[in-house]
Design an enzyme around this catalytic site. Structure first.
Site, PDB file in Angstrom:
ATOM      1  N   GLU A 248      38.392  15.939  -2.085  1.00  0.00           N
ATOM      2  CA  GLU A 248      36.930  16.065  -2.179  1.00  0.00           C
ATOM      3  C   GLU A 248      36.605  15.931  -3.657  1.00  0.00           C
ATOM      4  O   GLU A 248      36.892  16.841  -4.443  1.00  0.00           O
ATOM      5  CB  GLU A 248      36.474  17.431  -1.650  1.00  0.00           C
ATOM      6  CG  GLU A 248      36.741  17.655  -0.169  1.00  0.00           C
ATOM      7  CD  GLU A 248      35.905  16.779   0.738  1.00  0.00           C
ATOM      8  OE1 GLU A 248      34.894  16.215   0.271  1.00  0.00           O
ATOM      9  OE2 GLU A 248      36.268  16.635   1.911  1.00  0.00           O
ATOM     10  N   CYS A 282      28.785  19.218  -6.578  1.00  0.00           N
ATOM     11  CA  CYS A 282      29.141  17.808  -6.336  1.00  0.00           C
ATOM     12  C   CYS A 282      28.034  17.132  -5.541  1.00  0.00           C
ATOM     13  O   CYS A 282      27.858  15.925  -5.596  1.00  0.00           O
ATOM     14  CB  CYS A 282      30.462  17.726  -5.600  1.00  0.00           C
ATOM     15  SG  CYS A 282      30.489  18.770  -4.145  1.00  0.00           S
TER      16      CYS A 282
HETATM   17  P1  NAP Z   1      38.745  19.364 -12.296  1.00  0.00           P
HETATM   18  O1  NAP Z   1      38.786  19.373 -13.764  1.00  0.00           O
HETATM   19  O2  NAP Z   1      39.168  18.139 -11.573  1.00  0.00           O
HETATM   20  O3  NAP Z   1      39.645  20.609 -11.841  1.00  0.00           O
HETATM   21  C1  NAP Z   1      39.777  20.960 -10.499  1.00  0.00           C
HETATM   22  C2  NAP Z   1      41.093  21.661 -10.284  1.00  0.00           C
HETATM   23  O4  NAP Z   1      42.157  20.744 -10.551  1.00  0.00           O
HETATM   24  C3  NAP Z   1      41.316  22.863 -11.184  1.00  0.00           C
HETATM   25  O5  NAP Z   1      41.965  23.862 -10.445  1.00  0.00           O
HETATM   26  C4  NAP Z   1      42.227  22.304 -12.267  1.00  0.00           C
HETATM   27  O6  NAP Z   1      43.054  23.261 -12.842  1.00  0.00           O
HETATM   28  C5  NAP Z   1      43.075  21.343 -11.437  1.00  0.00           C
HETATM   29  N1  NAP Z   1      43.743  20.310 -12.224  1.00  0.00           N
HETATM   30  C6  NAP Z   1      43.368  19.765 -13.409  1.00  0.00           C
HETATM   31  N2  NAP Z   1      44.270  18.838 -13.785  1.00  0.00           N
HETATM   32  C7  NAP Z   1      45.223  18.784 -12.827  1.00  0.00           C
HETATM   33  C8  NAP Z   1      46.410  18.023 -12.645  1.00  0.00           C
HETATM   34  N3  NAP Z   1      46.814  17.117 -13.530  1.00  0.00           N
HETATM   35  N4  NAP Z   1      47.146  18.234 -11.534  1.00  0.00           N
HETATM   36  C9  NAP Z   1      46.758  19.144 -10.635  1.00  0.00           C
HETATM   37  N5  NAP Z   1      45.654  19.910 -10.745  1.00  0.00           N
HETATM   38  C10 NAP Z   1      44.884  19.725 -11.824  1.00  0.00           C
HETATM   39  O7  NAP Z   1      37.307  19.715 -11.721  1.00  0.00           O
HETATM   40  P2  NAP Z   1      36.316  20.902 -12.144  1.00  0.00           P
HETATM   41  O8  NAP Z   1      35.777  20.581 -13.490  1.00  0.00           O
HETATM   42  O9  NAP Z   1      36.965  22.224 -11.920  1.00  0.00           O
HETATM   43  O10 NAP Z   1      35.186  20.763 -11.022  1.00  0.00           O
HETATM   44  C11 NAP Z   1      34.134  19.893 -11.132  1.00  0.00           C
HETATM   45  C12 NAP Z   1      34.392  18.633 -10.300  1.00  0.00           C
HETATM   46  O11 NAP Z   1      34.678  18.986  -8.960  1.00  0.00           O
HETATM   47  C13 NAP Z   1      33.160  17.756 -10.238  1.00  0.00           C
HETATM   48  O12 NAP Z   1      33.532  16.416 -10.407  1.00  0.00           O
HETATM   49  C14 NAP Z   1      32.635  17.993  -8.816  1.00  0.00           C
HETATM   50  O13 NAP Z   1      31.872  16.953  -8.296  1.00  0.00           O
HETATM   51  C15 NAP Z   1      33.914  18.185  -8.077  1.00  0.00           C
HETATM   52  N6  NAP Z   1      33.641  18.885  -6.810  1.00  0.00           N
HETATM   53  C16 NAP Z   1      33.689  18.182  -5.646  1.00  0.00           C
HETATM   54  C17 NAP Z   1      33.402  18.810  -4.447  1.00  0.00           C
HETATM   55  C18 NAP Z   1      33.463  18.057  -3.153  1.00  0.00           C
HETATM   56  O14 NAP Z   1      33.506  18.698  -2.119  1.00  0.00           O
HETATM   57  N7  NAP Z   1      33.459  16.731  -3.157  1.00  0.00           N
HETATM   58  C19 NAP Z   1      33.060  20.166  -4.430  1.00  0.00           C
HETATM   59  C20 NAP Z   1      33.017  20.864  -5.633  1.00  0.00           C
HETATM   60  C21 NAP Z   1      33.308  20.213  -6.833  1.00  0.00           C
HETATM   61  P3  NAP Z   1      42.816  23.808 -14.353  1.00  0.00           P
HETATM   62  O15 NAP Z   1      41.564  24.565 -14.310  1.00  0.00           O
HETATM   63  O16 NAP Z   1      44.023  24.646 -14.568  1.00  0.00           O
HETATM   64  O17 NAP Z   1      42.750  22.591 -15.236  1.00  0.00           O
END
Ligand code: NAP
Length: 474
Positions: A248, A282
């Site tokens: 997602e 999102c």
């Molecule tokens: P993010 O930077 O992608 O991080 C999400 C998760 O992934 C965190 O737990 C992060 O851990 C982890 N992560 C980061 N790098 C990783 C890697 N190399 N391997 C595995 N895991 C890794 O996203 P965010 O800033 O937290 O959230 C915002 C984004 O989420 C936006 O783009 C939003 O649109 C999207 N979102 C989508 C939905 C949907 O249902 N489509 C819902 C909510 C949010 P760390 O914190 O330890 O880096």
């Protein structure tokens, strides 16, 4: 209740090898230090989930269902405390946080109901030579990775279907908002989840340690919610062991106001679609496309409604716009606005970063040309760029001119026209004359680079099930 801050492995709270500070973005103050896991602790969580899987998969679905139902009840009873915690570590208002807790708890209730209804199939083969049995089995150990913007709901939207299906899980929360996730894991423990079925880790080195877990054949599934950028990394990581993934990812939602729309209703919907969660969703409306003939009225009324919002610490009475999750995230929003202005955007409201320790950014309205760079980015904050269009075909083309395809909003008084527009929009979800569509009973997910798979609805449990066909000689 005392805040828990440790890892949860094989039914035990475990001190981590390291620690991570969790900050309150509204004040810049430290809330707590949580435990982080070294590689051995990540491996221990995987071992626990792997060892617990056979018994959990065989546990009658009624029993799994009752545990999820109990989790729903505990979460509902503790909703005020959880909402306070979400507001403290995420920055959103208490009102938004309360809304999130009730949405989050609903995934436990919905999947408690779904657990006992996994469908199967029995039919005669067309050639008459055999019977075709189709059954569904839990995939196995699932790694659940969640973002910071909905720290409760993104966890329950994965734990609920995983446990309903009979999978065991390892949850890894975003580093900004682990405390809410820990509270939810504790609820699962209190609801009677057996040891090893739900584990919680915060790896010291996210990328490297998750990569190692994704190369361990005991892991069978990764369910990720977060940015498209990290989603792409995980798709690559999953290739070596052909690991099942559901993703997602990010959005860049268009909000289309056709010339026959009820403008007051459109403004009401726009406020929800844009400002729920302070714009950090999102599903947040990210680009406003408004028919030229109604653009002045819409812009004036919408700007007024945005101007009326009270920006304050999310726990302050009457707060309607809280802080971003961190100053780093807030500065990203400011940079996008600044570059949009440099490219010709007119600022109708806001656009100036306030002084102070809190990660605040004000409600901002911009009028922009259709090629303004801000339209290509997910802003993830309280910023609304408005573009005008001449006809429906142009609106659809503009709305579709993005790599994302999570959700789109359409306002029109003519339902036929709205449905025609909805069918032409490239998105996994469409809201017609509504500012919000998220519902645990509906399939949530995107097309294009907004993701793969669906969460919630009848589809959600299938992200954690394999289909097995058994051919029987007759
Ligand atoms: P993010 O930077 O992608 O991080 C999400 C998760 O992934 C965190 O737990 C992060 O851990 C982890 N992560 C980061 N790098 C990783 C890697 N190399 N391997 C595995 N895991 C890794 O996203 P965010 O800033 O937290 O959230 C915002 C984004 O989420 C936006 O783009 C939003 O649109 C999207 N979102 C989508 C939905 C949907 O249902 N489509 C819902 C909510 C949010 P760390 O914190 O330890 O880096």
């Amino acid at each position: 209740m005392q805040l828990k801050t440790d890892l949860f492995i094989n039914g035990q709270w475990v001190k981590g090898a390291g620690s991570l500070p969790v900050m309150n973005p509204s004040t810049g103050e430290l809330i707590a230090e949580i435990s982080t896991a070294d590689q051995a602790q990540c491996d221990a969580a995987l071992t626990a989930a792997h060892d617990a899987f056979p018994a959990w998969a065989k546990t009658p679905s009624r029993v799994r269902s009752e545990i999820l139902r109990k989790a729903f009840e505990i979460m509902t009873a503790e909703s005020d405390q959880i909402a306070r915690l979400i507001s403290m570590e995420n920055g959103k208002t208490f009102t938004d946080a309360k809304g999130e807790v009730s949405y989050a708890a609903e995934f436990f209730r919905w999947f408690a109901e779904e657990a006992v209804r996994t469908p199967g199939d029995f039919r005669h083969s067309p050639s008459g030579d055999k019977r075709i049995l189709v059954t569904h089995q839990p995939i196995g150990v699932s790694l659940l990775i969640t973002p910071w913007n909905f720290p409760a709901a993104m966890a329950t939207r994965k734990i609920g279907p995983a446990l309903a299906a009979g999978c065991t899980v390892i949850l890894k929360a975003a580093s900004e908002t682990p405390l809410t996730a820990i509270w939810i894991v504790d609820i699962m423990h209190r609801a009677g989840v057996p040891a090893g079925v739900v584990n919680f880790i915060m790896p010291e080195k996210t990328g490297a340690m998750i990569s190692r877990m994704m190369h361990d054949p005991r892991l069978r599934n990764v369910s990720f919610t977060g940015s498209t950028e990290v989603g792409r990394i995980l798709i690559k990581e999953s290739a070596d062991l052909v690991l099942r993934t559901s993703l997602e990812l990010g959005g860049n939602a268009p909000f289309v106001v056709l010339d026959d729309a009820d403008i007051d209703e459109a403004v009401k919907g726009a406020m929800v679609a844009k400002m729920r969660n302070g714009g950090a969703a999102c599903t947040a409306a990210n680009r406003f496309y408004v028919a030229k003939s109604v653009a002045d009225e819409f812009t004036q009324k919408f700007t007024q409604a945005m101007d009326d919002l009270k920006m304050a610490d999310g726990l302050e009475t009457g707060a309607q716009l809280g802080a971003s999750v961190s100053r780093k995230e807030r500065d990203k929003i400011a940079e996008l606005v600044d570059s949009s202005v440099a490219a010709g955007a007119q600022v109708r409201l806001g656009g100036v970063t306030p002084a102070g320790d809190g990660a605040f950014y004000p409600a901002t309205v911009l009028t922009v040309q259709k090629d303004n760079p801000i339209l290509q980015y997910e802003v993830f904050g309280p910023v609304a760029p408005i573009v005008t269009f001449d006809n429906d075909a142009e609106a659809i083309a503009l709305a579709n001119s993005t790599e994302y395809g999570l959700i789109a909003y359409v306002y029109s008084s003519d339902l036929k026209r709205a449905i025609r527009t909805a069918e032409a929009l490239e998105a996994g979800m469409i809201a017609i004359n509504r500012g919000v569509v998220s519902d645990p009973a509906a399939p949530f997910g995107g097309v294009k680079q907004s993701g793969l798979g669906r969460e919630g609805g009848f589809a959600g449990i299938h992200e954690f099930l394999e289909t097995k066909y058994i051919g029987v000689e007759i």
